[in-house]
Design a protein around this motif. Sequence first.
Motif, short mmCIF file in Angstrom:
data_model
loop_
_atom_site.label_atom_id
_atom_site.label_comp_id
_atom_site.label_asym_id
_atom_site.label_seq_id
_atom_site.Cartn_x
_atom_site.Cartn_y
_atom_site.Cartn_z
N HIS A 21 66.82 84.27 12.55
CA HIS A 21 67.82 84.39 13.74
C HIS A 21 67.74 82.96 14.68
O HIS A 21 66.80 82.63 14.70
N SER A 23 67.42 80.62 17.66
CA SER A 23 66.51 80.46 18.66
C SER A 23 66.78 79.14 19.50
O SER A 23 67.00 78.09 19.00
N ARG A 24 66.50 79.30 20.76
CA ARG A 24 66.77 77.81 21.82
C ARG A 24 65.56 77.06 21.44
O ARG A 24 65.81 76.00 21.63
N TYR A 26 63.42 76.86 18.81
CA TYR A 26 62.96 76.57 17.61
C TYR A 26 63.97 76.47 16.72
O TYR A 26 64.00 76.56 15.46
N GLU A 28 65.77 78.20 14.92
CA GLU A 28 65.82 79.63 14.28
C GLU A 28 64.33 80.27 14.01
O GLU A 28 63.51 79.49 14.01
N LEU A 29 64.24 81.43 14.12
CA LEU A 29 62.97 82.09 13.87
C LEU A 29 62.87 83.24 12.78
O LEU A 29 64.16 83.86 12.50
N CYS A 31 60.55 86.59 11.84
CA CYS A 31 59.50 87.23 11.99
C CYS A 31 58.64 87.46 10.71
O CYS A 31 59.10 87.96 9.62
N TYR A 45 54.35 84.70 15.04
CA TYR A 45 55.40 84.76 15.84
C TYR A 45 55.20 83.67 16.86
O TYR A 45 54.33 84.09 17.67
N PRO A 46 55.98 82.81 17.04
CA PRO A 46 57.12 82.32 16.27
C PRO A 46 56.87 81.41 15.06
O PRO A 46 55.92 80.79 14.98
N ASP A 48 59.26 78.99 12.54
CA ASP A 48 60.77 78.23 12.39
C ASP A 48 60.60 78.16 10.73
O ASP A 48 60.49 76.81 10.52
N TRP A 155 75.18 81.52 20.41
CA TRP A 155 74.46 80.90 19.44
C TRP A 155 75.29 79.95 18.96
O TRP A 155 74.91 78.69 18.48
#
Length: 274
Positions: A21, A23-24, A26, A28-29, A31, A45-46, A48, A155
Amino acid sequence: MTKPTQYQPTDVLITVMTYPHPSRGYQELVCTAGITRSHEWVRLYPVDYRYRSQNQQFHKYQWINVRLASRGAGNDNRSESRRPDLESIRILGPPLSTDDGWRERRAIIEKMPVRTLNQWKALYDSDRISIGIVRPVEMLDLEIEPSDPEWKPEWQALFSQLTLFGDAPKDLAKIPFKFSYVFRCEDNDNPHRAMIEDWELGVLYLKERDRKASEQLAAQSVKEKYLNWMFSKERDPLLFMGTTFPYNSWVVIGVFYPPKQQQGLLDFGDANLV
C-alpha cells in the motif's frame, strides 16, 4: 527526556505478507507478520519490502532475525505489533519445505491456537489480540466486487512527487477488485464476510491478467484457486486473520492450505508466489 527505543533481536518465521500500500513516509508498506521461536505472533510494521536490498527480501515461511521494539509504530496498541529495525533484517535460511505434506510448516502452524472469529474478536476487545488462525467449518463463497481501478488522487500525487524529487518509485499496480471470503464458524450459524488482503492473491491476479488479457477472467482464476482449489476436499485449509489499523476490522491476511495427511498434491503447484 524521551527514552531511546530498545530493540530485541528476534527470530521470526514469516507467514503473512499483505499486498503493498502506498505510504508517505516509506513510499509503500507491506503488513508483515510471523511466528517467533516461542510460538508467539508478531506483526512487523512498517516494512518497505520492495525497497529493501535483495539480501533482505525474505519470502513466506522463511526464518529471519530482526531487531524488534517492544511496541508498534505510533499509536498502534495491538498486542502483536512491533516496530522493526529494518536495517537489521537477516535471512536465516531457505523457506521451509512443502515436502512430506508440508511437514516442516505444519510443525510450526499446528502449535498455534485456532479459534472462531467471534472468539478472536472477544480477545481483541479484552487484550488487543489482533492476529489469529480460524478454521471455517464451511466455506460458502468468494465474492468479487469492483474496486477503484486507480489509486486515489492523493497517492497518485505522491507518486508524481517522488518521481520529481527522488528516486523513481517502483510500479505498484492497483488491483481493481475486492475479494472476500464468506464462511461460517462452528459457534455461529450466521456467516462471516472478510476481505482477503494476501499479497499472494494480488500476484496471482496480476499474472493471470497478463496471461489472459482480461480482468474478469483473471478475477475468476483467483476464485478458482482461492475457493475451489484451496478449499477442496484434498486440502486442510486455515485462515490467517488480523485486524486493520486504525479501524480494527478483521480481514484475511493469508491462507495456509497444506494437503490433507496422506493425500496427493493437486497440479496447481505449491510454490510460493511471493
